[in-house]
Design a protein around this motif. Structure first.
Motif, PDB file in Angstrom:
ATOM      1  N   SER A 165     -52.239 -42.161  30.792  1.00 19.74           N
ATOM      2  CA  SER A 165     -51.395 -42.047  31.982  1.00 19.74           C
ATOM      3  C   SER A 165     -51.518 -40.665  32.622  1.00 19.74           C
ATOM      4  N   ASN A 166     -52.068 -39.707  31.878  1.00 19.16           N
ATOM      5  CA  ASN A 166     -52.288 -38.360  32.414  1.00 19.16           C
ATOM      6  C   ASN A 166     -53.778 -38.062  32.321  1.00 19.16           C
ATOM      7  N   THR A 167     -54.535 -38.548  33.310  1.00 18.27           N
ATOM      8  CA  THR A 167     -55.990 -38.406  33.320  1.00 18.27           C
ATOM      9  C   THR A 167     -56.375 -37.377  34.374  1.00 18.27           C
ATOM     10  N   VAL A 168     -56.985 -36.271  33.927  1.00 20.36           N
ATOM     11  CA  VAL A 168     -57.213 -35.130  34.810  1.00 20.36           C
ATOM     12  C   VAL A 168     -58.651 -34.634  34.675  1.00 20.36           C
ATOM     13  N   LEU A 169     -59.290 -34.306  35.805  1.00 25.43           N
ATOM     14  CA  LEU A 169     -60.564 -33.587  35.777  1.00 25.43           C
ATOM     15  C   LEU A 169     -60.234 -32.105  35.707  1.00 25.43           C
ATOM     16  N   VAL A 170     -60.522 -31.478  34.569  1.00 29.01           N
ATOM     17  CA  VAL A 170     -60.107 -30.095  34.357  1.00 29.01           C
ATOM     18  C   VAL A 170     -61.156 -29.096  34.828  1.00 29.01           C
ATOM     19  N   GLY A 171     -62.357 -29.567  35.143  1.00 30.37           N
ATOM     20  CA  GLY A 171     -63.406 -28.675  35.636  1.00 30.37           C
ATOM     21  C   GLY A 171     -64.727 -29.403  35.720  1.00 30.37           C
ATOM     22  N   GLU A 172     -65.653 -28.840  36.485  1.00 28.74           N
ATOM     23  CA  GLU A 172     -66.970 -29.463  36.653  1.00 28.74           C
ATOM     24  C   GLU A 172     -67.961 -29.021  35.582  1.00 28.74           C
ATOM     25  N   LYS A 173     -67.617 -28.030  34.799  1.00 27.01           N
ATOM     26  CA  LYS A 173     -68.490 -27.529  33.741  1.00 27.01           C
ATOM     27  C   LYS A 173     -68.266 -28.338  32.468  1.00 27.01           C
ATOM     28  N   VAL A 174     -69.307 -29.021  31.995  1.00 19.22           N
ATOM     29  CA  VAL A 174     -69.202 -29.779  30.754  1.00 19.22           C
ATOM     30  C   VAL A 174     -68.763 -28.848  29.627  1.00 19.22           C
ATOM     31  N   GLY A 175     -67.800 -29.276  28.852  1.00 18.93           N
ATOM     32  CA  GLY A 175     -67.269 -28.476  27.751  1.00 18.93           C
ATOM     33  C   GLY A 175     -65.869 -27.971  28.002  1.00 18.93           C
ATOM     34  N   LEU A 176     -65.453 -27.893  29.265  1.00 19.71           N
ATOM     35  CA  LEU A 176     -64.114 -27.382  29.551  1.00 19.71           C
ATOM     36  C   LEU A 176     -63.029 -28.340  29.064  1.00 19.71           C
ATOM     37  N   GLY A 177     -63.315 -29.636  29.077  1.00 21.86           N
ATOM     38  CA  GLY A 177     -62.356 -30.580  28.525  1.00 21.86           C
ATOM     39  C   GLY A 177     -62.161 -30.342  27.037  1.00 21.86           C
ATOM     40  N   GLN A 178     -63.276 -30.097  26.341  1.00 20.74           N
ATOM     41  CA  GLN A 178     -63.190 -29.796  24.909  1.00 20.74           C
ATOM     42  C   GLN A 178     -62.384 -28.527  24.658  1.00 20.74           C
ATOM     43  N   THR A 179     -62.616 -27.513  25.487  1.00 20.34           N
ATOM     44  CA  THR A 179     -61.888 -26.258  25.297  1.00 20.34           C
ATOM     45  C   THR A 179     -60.393 -26.464  25.470  1.00 20.34           C
ATOM     46  N   LEU A 180     -60.002 -27.211  26.501  1.00 22.60           N
ATOM     47  CA  LEU A 180     -58.576 -27.446  26.703  1.00 22.60           C
ATOM     48  C   LEU A 180     -57.973 -28.235  25.549  1.00 22.60           C
ATOM     49  N   LYS A 181     -58.706 -29.239  25.053  1.00 26.87           N
ATOM     50  CA  LYS A 181     -58.200 -30.004  23.913  1.00 26.87           C
ATOM     51  C   LYS A 181     -58.043 -29.112  22.683  1.00 26.87           C
ATOM     52  N   LEU A 182     -59.000 -28.216  22.451  1.00 31.20           N
ATOM     53  CA  LEU A 182     -58.901 -27.329  21.297  1.00 31.20           C
ATOM     54  C   LEU A 182     -57.738 -26.348  21.448  1.00 31.20           C
ATOM     55  N   VAL A 183     -57.525 -25.853  22.670  1.00 27.78           N
ATOM     56  CA  VAL A 183     -56.369 -24.985  22.915  1.00 27.78           C
ATOM     57  C   VAL A 183     -55.078 -25.744  22.594  1.00 27.78           C
ATOM     58  N   ASN A 184     -55.003 -26.985  23.060  1.00 22.35           N
ATOM     59  CA  ASN A 184     -53.818 -27.806  22.811  1.00 22.35           C
ATOM     60  C   ASN A 184     -53.595 -28.026  21.317  1.00 22.35           C
ATOM     61  N   ASN A 185     -54.657 -28.433  20.612  1.00 22.19           N
ATOM     62  CA  ASN A 185     -54.497 -28.738  19.191  1.00 22.19           C
ATOM     63  C   ASN A 185     -54.271 -27.494  18.352  1.00 22.19           C
ATOM     64  N   LEU A 186     -54.867 -26.381  18.766  1.00 25.39           N
ATOM     65  CA  LEU A 186     -54.616 -25.136  18.045  1.00 25.39           C
ATOM     66  C   LEU A 186     -53.142 -24.763  18.153  1.00 25.39           C
ATOM     67  N   LEU A 187     -52.582 -24.932  19.329  1.00 25.98           N
ATOM     68  CA  LEU A 187     -51.165 -24.632  19.523  1.00 25.98           C
ATOM     69  C   LEU A 187     -50.300 -25.573  18.698  1.00 25.98           C
ATOM     70  N   ALA A 188     -50.618 -26.870  18.710  1.00 25.96           N
ATOM     71  CA  ALA A 188     -49.839 -27.833  17.928  1.00 25.96           C
ATOM     72  C   ALA A 188     -49.941 -27.544  16.439  1.00 25.96           C
ATOM     73  N   ALA A 189     -51.155 -27.238  15.965  1.00 27.46           N
ATOM     74  CA  ALA A 189     -51.357 -26.998  14.539  1.00 27.46           C
ATOM     75  C   ALA A 189     -50.643 -25.730  14.078  1.00 27.46           C
ATOM     76  N   THR A 190     -50.727 -24.691  14.877  1.00 29.15           N
ATOM     77  CA  THR A 190     -50.082 -23.425  14.513  1.00 29.15           C
ATOM     78  C   THR A 190     -48.565 -23.569  14.546  1.00 29.15           C
ATOM     79  N   THR A 191     -48.061 -24.270  15.538  1.00 30.65           N
ATOM     80  CA  THR A 191     -46.618 -24.497  15.633  1.00 30.65           C
ATOM     81  C   THR A 191     -46.123 -25.314  14.449  1.00 30.65           C
ATOM     82  N   TRP A 192     -46.900 -26.312  14.034  1.00 29.18           N
ATOM     83  CA  TRP A 192     -46.489 -27.142  12.906  1.00 29.18           C
ATOM     84  C   TRP A 192     -46.473 -26.333  11.609  1.00 29.18           C
TER      85      TRP A 192
END
Length: 312
Positions: A165-192
């Motif tokens: 339901s939240n589908t976003v183009l985060v950038g035209e450079k391949v890999g930026l989606g991965q970076t955002l996902k890793l930022v998200n999961n790093l924050l979730a993992a550290t918070t947990w």
């Protein structure tokens, strides 16, 4: 533009490789949206379950890509992603494939490598990792963080919106989606990790864990982990959020490797990574990520469990 049509039904034909905890419910969402879905997985039981839901099984990634112009993958590790995309019998050998969509969490480096390999075959790659867990995959409410060619994204946007339901183009450079996902999961993992220590502290001092978690989740200390890991899976002792510890540890490792490549120091996240390492060393890798709480429970000699006063 649209992906290949099934001449028998007129429905859009998609390929999907990887029928694990996230992939299986995403396939069901795509089937529910009216797509013809060709699937492959090494797990024959998972393939059979998808076929019983209406999908069509194929014997290899290449066989999927011989019929489907758009193929999505949801796979556990970078090595598996590389093999499925570029290895023997992989997607690159399928003559119909035009757009490859990677829903996995593999890191930017692998996303770039795979995109380059597929580009040599005339295939456009999007990295589009997802967040929201198994419940989000079941409900079609995932966040999809896509990166790559805007035209390719527009082509597959309706497909991605069936799962997110939240589908976003985060950038035209391949890999930026991965970076955002890793930022998200790093924050979730550290918070947990921090939450596990804090909740064990409160329980050791004598606070009722159920009361404590309830108050936190209405106060400034609340977070996704306290609301979705602690309040349900840990308090009930089910430990059933649906995301393996080893995958969270893998995501942390990838995130910190990318941070190092960027020349960044991440002391807080690296400290949290140690807690996951202890859980993994204790044999918890295949267990649910919520079992991280057991490490700090063991140190404090307490359980972060709901009160049993209302049982019966």
């Amino acid at each position: 533009m649209s992906s290949a049509a099934d001449p028998r039904s007129g429905l859009t034909t998609l390929g999907f490789v990887g029928l694990g905890a996230m992939g299986a419910p995403m396939v069901r969402r795509l089937l529910g949206a009216g797509h013809r879905v060709l699937v492959h997985d090494l797990n024959a039981v998972a393939v059979a379950a998808a076929v019983s839901a209406g999908a069509e099984g194929r014997g290899s990634p290449a066989a999927v890509a011989m019929e489907a112009q758009v193929v999505l993958v949801s796979l556990p590790t970078p090595d598996v992603v590389r093999a499925v995309a570029l290895g023997a019998g992989g997607l690159a050998e399928g003559g119909a494939l035009q757009v490859y969509v990677d829903l996995s969490t593999t890191g930017a480096q692998v996303a770039v490598q795979v995109a380059a390999g597929l580009a040599a075959r005339g295939v456009v790659a999007l990295d589009a990792p997802v967040s929201g867990g198994v419940a989000g995959a079941e409900a079609g409410t995932l966040s999809v963080m896509a990166a790559g060619d805007p035209a390719a994204f527009e082509r597959v946007r309706p497909v991605l919106q069936a799962i997110g339901s939240n589908t976003v183009l985060v950038g035209e450079k391949v890999g930026l989606g991965q970076t955002l996902k890793l930022v998200n999961n790093l924050l979730a993992a550290t918070t947990w990790a921090a939450a596990c220590e804090a909740l064990a502290m409160g329980a050791k001092a004598g606070l009722d864990p159920e009361l404590m978690v309830g108050v936190i989740n209405k106060s400034s200390g609340r977070s996704f982990p306290t609301e979705r890991f602690a309040a349900g899976p840990v308090l009930t002792r089910r430990f059933d959020f649906g995301f393996r510890m080893e995958l969270m540890a893998k995501d942390m490792r990838l995130a910190l490797q990318e941070a190092e490549a960027l020349g960044l120091v991440m002391p807080t996240s690296r400290a949290a990574q140690m807690l996951y390492g202890l859980a993994m060393a204790g044999g918890g890798g295949k267990g649910d990520v919520t079992k991280l709480a057991r490490v700090t429970e063991g140190w404090a000699e307490v359980e972060i469990a709901a009160s049993r006063r209302n049982e019966g």
